[in-house]
Design an enzyme around this catalytic site. Sequence first.
Site, PDB file in Angstrom:
ATOM      1  N   LYS A 102       1.603  20.538 -20.716  1.00  0.00           N
ATOM      2  CA  LYS A 102       0.234  20.205 -21.102  1.00  0.00           C
ATOM      3  C   LYS A 102       0.147  18.815 -21.722  1.00  0.00           C
ATOM      4  O   LYS A 102      -0.876  18.134 -21.589  1.00  0.00           O
ATOM      5  CB  LYS A 102      -0.297  21.268 -22.056  1.00  0.00           C
ATOM      6  CG  LYS A 102      -0.354  22.668 -21.424  1.00  0.00           C
ATOM      7  CD  LYS A 102      -0.750  23.716 -22.424  1.00  0.00           C
ATOM      8  CE  LYS A 102      -0.732  25.108 -21.818  1.00  0.00           C
ATOM      9  NZ  LYS A 102       0.612  25.538 -21.401  1.00  0.00           N
ATOM     10  N   ARG A 111       0.454  27.130 -10.376  1.00  0.00           N
ATOM     11  CA  ARG A 111       0.888  28.448  -9.887  1.00  0.00           C
ATOM     12  C   ARG A 111      -0.343  29.282  -9.583  1.00  0.00           C
ATOM     13  O   ARG A 111      -1.476  28.846  -9.802  1.00  0.00           O
ATOM     14  CB  ARG A 111       1.711  29.146 -10.970  1.00  0.00           C
ATOM     15  CG  ARG A 111       0.968  29.265 -12.299  1.00  0.00           C
ATOM     16  CD  ARG A 111       1.709  30.068 -13.324  1.00  0.00           C
ATOM     17  NE  ARG A 111       1.145  29.974 -14.667  1.00  0.00           N
ATOM     18  CZ  ARG A 111       0.092  30.650 -15.109  1.00  0.00           C
ATOM     19  NH1 ARG A 111      -0.541  31.479 -14.293  1.00  0.00           N
ATOM     20  NH2 ARG A 111      -0.338  30.502 -16.354  1.00  0.00           N
TER      21      ARG A 111
END
Length: 618
Positions: A116, A274
């Site tokens: 992140k 994902r």
Amino acid sequence: MITSVLVANRGEIACRVFRTCGELGIRTVAVHSDADENALHARVADAAVRLPGATPAETYLRGDLIVKAAVAAGADAVHPGYGFLSENADFARAVVDAGLVWIGPPPQAIEAMASKTRAKKLMGLAPLREVAQSDLPVLVKAAAGGGGRGMRIVRRLEDLSAALEGARAEATSAFGDGEVFIEPYVERGRHVEVQVLADAHGTVWALGTRDCSLQRRHQKVIEEAPAPGLSDRLAEELRALAVRAARAVNYVGAGTVEFLVADGTAHFLEMNTRLQVEHPVTEEVHGVDLVALQIAVAEGRRLDPEPPPARGHAVEARLYAEDPAHDWAPQTGTLNRLTVPDSVRLDTGYTDGDAIGVHYDPMLAKVVAHAPTRAAAIRKLAGALERAAVHGPVTNRDLLVRSLRHEEFTTARMDTGFYDRHLPALTEPAPDPHAPLAAALADARRTGSRFGGWRNVPSQPQIRRYALAGEEHEIRYRHTRTGGLEADGVRVVHAAPDLVVLEVDGVRRRFEVARYGDRVHVNTTVLTALPRFPDPTAQHAPGSLLAPMPGTVVRLAEGLAEGAAVQAGQTLLWLEAMKMEHKITAPVTGTLSALHAAVGHQVAVGTLLAVVEEDQDK
């Protein structure tokens, strides 16, 4: 062409991928820990390979063992699922280096977006480095992984150090990476995301929006597509930003770009490289199979120039083995039965009789409803959950039903603080007042009558006792002369071990009953059958701290020792269960008179951890 896929994951997502593989004619390979030896995903795969150990660090986070398993089983591709190693670039490279097809984005795209902190820099953003009083509240957040793990809200500067320590420890345990960062915390924002899918030929789809605002501990509980109440301008802006993020890293495969929406403005959170847990709502709305598309893209096939259009609305609820009324404590035990009406979709990694263990996430299933409108989808899902049979440990089923029917949700005015505001009301016990009688009559039929059939005189009242919502209920009923059963104030229409029909004030009601040991399920109400004479040894001294769940003692408060003075609410120790840390706090202000816990101890539910003697001089 891919002919055999190993899923580097477990539970529901492994079963989900296997289902599509089966439809495509692709062989399947499972990996399983020792704790998952008899898990559903290991049973339904064409082949299964053991990963020795039980914890994630020993098993599902061991990329080297998983690659060896794929090679040994003859798989030619690996699907990572979500969580665990799904956003680990080194694992993706190891799969490719072994000559296998990676059903996921390129490793360099994972590196760019899976952290992140790196993703924010790529998007031209920077998390806070130093925190001042004016910055509060802030969110401490794990740089890797997801699922709400490694996250802490900090509202006071003096709590920041402990929050950083706890987040690092939890992130290390869950993802093998203890990096954390700090960002501003928005109190009343909505969590909105965009599903993207890209091929290797330059086509990028933005498959609409999803709203995932209903969360507990930063982990999603109810999700829906499309996100309601967004202006056309904002929805288009979100889709454009998501496509731009995917193109920025030459993305290939399925991914999700997440935003926090507040006051009509979108704030980038992260990109998950994902498949998401909530992908079924997008599948239902757009009429696609995202796993099949992942496989097609991994085989080098082209996507159509434009994604399929949206139709209707879909809502998903995550069914967890947890107790929302007691700090969301995860539950373990046997899932005796799990069935939902055929009108909804059920994605699960469990079947009847499976064990819910302590090592992994407590999600039992995802229940998904699709309908032409949002209101119809919500009503359909709430009704299905209400009629579902969920027999076993405590779950969040009642919370889900109440959440779906809450005015703030039905009118699309919810935000990420929904449960902070409404949890007490949503978890207020509301047992069926006739459930204890139905349980007693079913038990009477189950055990049989010592008197047989017809008798000349009515029998004496029979007594059974049940615990329900913290109260004891004593039920009296009688056997009739003709072998029937009767009770005051109701008419017993039918009584059998699994079904009781009562007529109350002219209204006939059905009660489906199932008993497992001393647990009795009557429709959606759960009771505990009590013995005639309580066990006098089952008592604990006042101030005793008992383990609320099975787990491992991972930390003790600094300087904690017998004889120490403690304050009510002070955290004394931390238990780790199902990849989450849980605080054990002092029930009263007083003295720690006994300490039975030590770091590393494995404890069962009800284990005595410590005793605090209350200060009587207060």
